[in-house]
Design an enzyme around this catalytic site. Structure first.
Site, PDB file in Angstrom:
ATOM      1  N   HIS A 205      69.134  48.947  98.135  1.00  0.00           N
ATOM      2  CA  HIS A 205      67.733  48.995  98.575  1.00  0.00           C
ATOM      3  C   HIS A 205      67.553  48.851 100.083  1.00  0.00           C
ATOM      4  O   HIS A 205      66.440  48.967 100.578  1.00  0.00           O
ATOM      5  CB  HIS A 205      66.904  47.912  97.869  1.00  0.00           C
ATOM      6  CG  HIS A 205      67.115  46.548  98.449  1.00  0.00           C
ATOM      7  ND1 HIS A 205      68.187  45.763  98.105  1.00  0.00           N
ATOM      8  CD2 HIS A 205      66.422  45.845  99.359  1.00  0.00           C
ATOM      9  CE1 HIS A 205      68.141  44.635  98.771  1.00  0.00           C
ATOM     10  NE2 HIS A 205      67.083  44.648  99.555  1.00  0.00           N
TER      11      HIS A 205
HETATM   12  C1  UD1 Z   1      62.396  42.934 100.825  1.00  0.00           C
HETATM   13  C2  UD1 Z   1      63.051  42.140 101.961  1.00  0.00           C
HETATM   14  C3  UD1 Z   1      64.550  42.161 101.792  1.00  0.00           C
HETATM   15  C4  UD1 Z   1      64.972  41.742 100.393  1.00  0.00           C
HETATM   16  C5  UD1 Z   1      64.250  42.605  99.377  1.00  0.00           C
HETATM   17  C6  UD1 Z   1      64.620  42.220  97.969  1.00  0.00           C
HETATM   18  C7  UD1 Z   1      61.840  42.185 104.105  1.00  0.00           C
HETATM   19  C8  UD1 Z   1      61.854  42.743 105.476  1.00  0.00           C
HETATM   20  N1  UD1 Z   1      62.741  42.713 103.254  1.00  0.00           N
HETATM   21  O1  UD1 Z   1      62.746  44.286 101.016  1.00  0.00           O
HETATM   22  O2  UD1 Z   1      65.114  41.269 102.735  1.00  0.00           O
HETATM   23  O3  UD1 Z   1      66.372  41.888 100.233  1.00  0.00           O
HETATM   24  O4  UD1 Z   1      62.854  42.456  99.571  1.00  0.00           O
HETATM   25  O5  UD1 Z   1      63.989  43.011  97.035  1.00  0.00           O
HETATM   26  O6  UD1 Z   1      61.065  41.308 103.833  1.00  0.00           O
HETATM   27  N2  UD1 Z   1      57.378  47.294  96.031  1.00  0.00           N
HETATM   28  C9  UD1 Z   1      56.904  47.483  94.751  1.00  0.00           C
HETATM   29  N3  UD1 Z   1      56.723  46.372  93.976  1.00  0.00           N
HETATM   30  C10 UD1 Z   1      56.987  45.131  94.413  1.00  0.00           C
HETATM   31  C11 UD1 Z   1      57.480  44.944  95.720  1.00  0.00           C
HETATM   32  C12 UD1 Z   1      57.674  46.049  96.519  1.00  0.00           C
HETATM   33  O7  UD1 Z   1      56.652  48.595  94.323  1.00  0.00           O
HETATM   34  O8  UD1 Z   1      56.783  44.153  93.658  1.00  0.00           O
HETATM   35  C13 UD1 Z   1      57.564  48.462  96.903  1.00  0.00           C
HETATM   36  C14 UD1 Z   1      56.634  48.372  98.082  1.00  0.00           C
HETATM   37  O9  UD1 Z   1      55.455  49.043  97.856  1.00  0.00           O
HETATM   38  C15 UD1 Z   1      57.423  48.949  99.225  1.00  0.00           C
HETATM   39  C16 UD1 Z   1      58.863  48.793  98.797  1.00  0.00           C
HETATM   40  O10 UD1 Z   1      58.879  48.418  97.439  1.00  0.00           O
HETATM   41  O11 UD1 Z   1      57.163  50.299  99.403  1.00  0.00           O
HETATM   42  C17 UD1 Z   1      59.542  47.791  99.661  1.00  0.00           C
HETATM   43  O12 UD1 Z   1      58.993  46.461  99.512  1.00  0.00           O
HETATM   44  P1  UD1 Z   1      59.058  45.415 100.717  1.00  0.00           P
HETATM   45  O13 UD1 Z   1      58.664  44.082 100.262  1.00  0.00           O
HETATM   46  O14 UD1 Z   1      58.369  45.980 101.882  1.00  0.00           O
HETATM   47  O15 UD1 Z   1      60.560  45.386 101.153  1.00  0.00           O
HETATM   48  P2  UD1 Z   1      61.896  45.437 100.293  1.00  0.00           P
HETATM   49  O16 UD1 Z   1      62.567  46.724 100.568  1.00  0.00           O
HETATM   50  O17 UD1 Z   1      61.645  45.045  98.875  1.00  0.00           O
END
Ligand code: UD1
Length: 361
Positions: A205
């Site tokens: 991811h």
């Molecule tokens: C985040 C953390 C990362 C961690 C990871 C674990 C930061 C900078 N990054 O990255 O360190 O390893 O989480 O998962 O904080 N999304 C969903 N549902 C959710 C959560 C997220 O669909 O419940 C989607 C969001 O819309 C977004 C993408 O996933 O487009 C990324 O989510 P985000 O929290 O921005 O960062 P991660 O890549 O999950």
């Protein structure tokens, strides 16, 4: 003492759950659990509360997704309001996600001391958003809980006074050891038709691996080739799911499943012949379980898992991934040992340190 403990994203839950319990056991503080809502799906958040037997959050900030600035800013604004109203004596944050930095910054500017769980880790790669979050959070914290000696050394090199640092070990391992018996009863191998030690497990991811179509497609090609040897199960993170569909990539040969809860994922890790990952915490969990781990990155903020554990940094080179992957699937993967203080008692040590801690001292 009034304590606020913060969770935001998936990797925070298993770090805060044991500490919340350990503080409650010692009974010296009134504590509140705050969920920023950075992760909000049932599969990314809710299931962890259930699996880790965590109390429901007292406060849910509901910030959701956005760009880094949007997400960090939304947590910052909401946390400032909350912390101003509650005036806790200490705010506890964990790990390196955007919620960690935002809550540390909101607290520090209000003059509220911050404790950082999992301090001092450094990949020395500032293109990772998490590395920026780690460096800044550690500069803001008054109490820094490190999992291993490299954490202490990194902090001292950055000028953090030794008096603020407590080496307590790895709290994720508290969760792992506490929940391993239940995980082994989860039945996920049977549900997926897998045999113990007869499959590989993959997670992916990191923006650096999944946001560029050429990089992601090359990785998937290598992993697909490896999957000709044994099934490779791939619980797909929402970020990665979105990229696969945007880029029209199919992940041919891999067994794609939805993101899993804590117990199911732990059970799959425990039963795997090999784990391939770009996650941080999974490098540690495999080391403790003695499962060979190939980390699909050029660097790690957890070098102890390479120095003494089962982890190998294989980068993004397809030939290396396939060659090392085959070796591990054939039962000849890297062996290692468990680092000191990764013993299931890190949360007790942190709770004791918090109980003894006094502002400015
Ligand atoms: C985040 C953390 C990362 C961690 C990871 C674990 C930061 C900078 N990054 O990255 O360190 O390893 O989480 O998962 O904080 N999304 C969903 N549902 C959710 C959560 C997220 O669909 O419940 C989607 C969001 O819309 C977004 C993408 O996933 O487009 C990324 O989510 P985000 O929290 O921005 O960062 P991660 O890549 O999950």
């Amino acid at each position: 003492m009034n304590l606020i403990q913060v969770v935001g994203a998936r990797p925070n839950f298993m770090k805060i759950a044991p500490l919340f319990r350990a503080v409650a056991r010692r009974g010296f503080a009134r504590q509140r659990l705050v969920h920023t809502g950075q992760h909000y799906d049932a599969a990314m958040s809710e299931v962890f509360f259930r699996d880790l037997a965590m109390p429901a959050p007292d406060v849910f900030l509901g910030v959701g997704s956005g760009s880094h600035a949007e997400q960090t800013a939304a947590v910052l604004v909401a946390a400032e309001k909350l912390f101003s109203a509650e005036r806790p004596d200490l705010v506890v944050v964990a790990g390196d996600v955007n919620s960690t930095l935002a809550c540390a910054l909101a607290a520090a500017k209000l003059g509220i001391p911050v404790a950082h769980v999992e301090a001092g880790l450094r990949s020395r790669d500032r293109s990772m958003p998490e590395e920026i979050n780690r460096i800044l959070t550690d500069q803001l914290a008054e109490l820094l809980f490190t999992p291993s000696p490299d954490g202490d050394e990194n902090l001292e090199r950055e000028g953090v006074p030794g008096a603020k640092i407590r080496r307590v070990g790895n709290v994720m391992i508290d969760s792992l050891l506490a929940h391993l018996p239940a995980a082994r009863r989860s039945g996920i191998l049977g549900r997926l038709g897998l045999c113990a030690k007869g499959y590989g497990l993959l997670t992916l991811h990191r923006p650096g691996n999944v946001d560029d179509p050429a990089v992601l497609s090359r990785l998937l090609g290598a992993l697909g080739e490896l999957a000709r040897e044994e099934p490779i199960v791939f619980p797909v993170h929402p970020r990665t799911r979105r990229r696969l569909s945007e880029f029209g990539l199919s992940a041919a040969g891999l067994r794609l499943v939805e993101p899993l809860g804590y117990l199911d994922f732990l059970s799959l890790t425990d039963g795997a012949a090999l784990v391939l990952t770009d996650s941080g915490g999974i490098q540690e969990e495999t080391t403790v379980l003695g499962i060979p781990c190939l980390t699909l990155r050029e660097n790690t903020e957890r070098p102890i898992t390479v120095e003494v554990g089962t982890n190998q940094l294989v980068g993004l080179d397809p030939h290396r991934i396939v060659a090392e992957g085959r070796r591990a699937l054939a039962g000849d993967g890297k062996r290692g040992r468990i680092p000191d203080l990764w013993d299931g008692h890190a949360a007790d040590r942190m709770a004791e340190a918090i109980e003894r801690w006094r502002p400015g001292g």
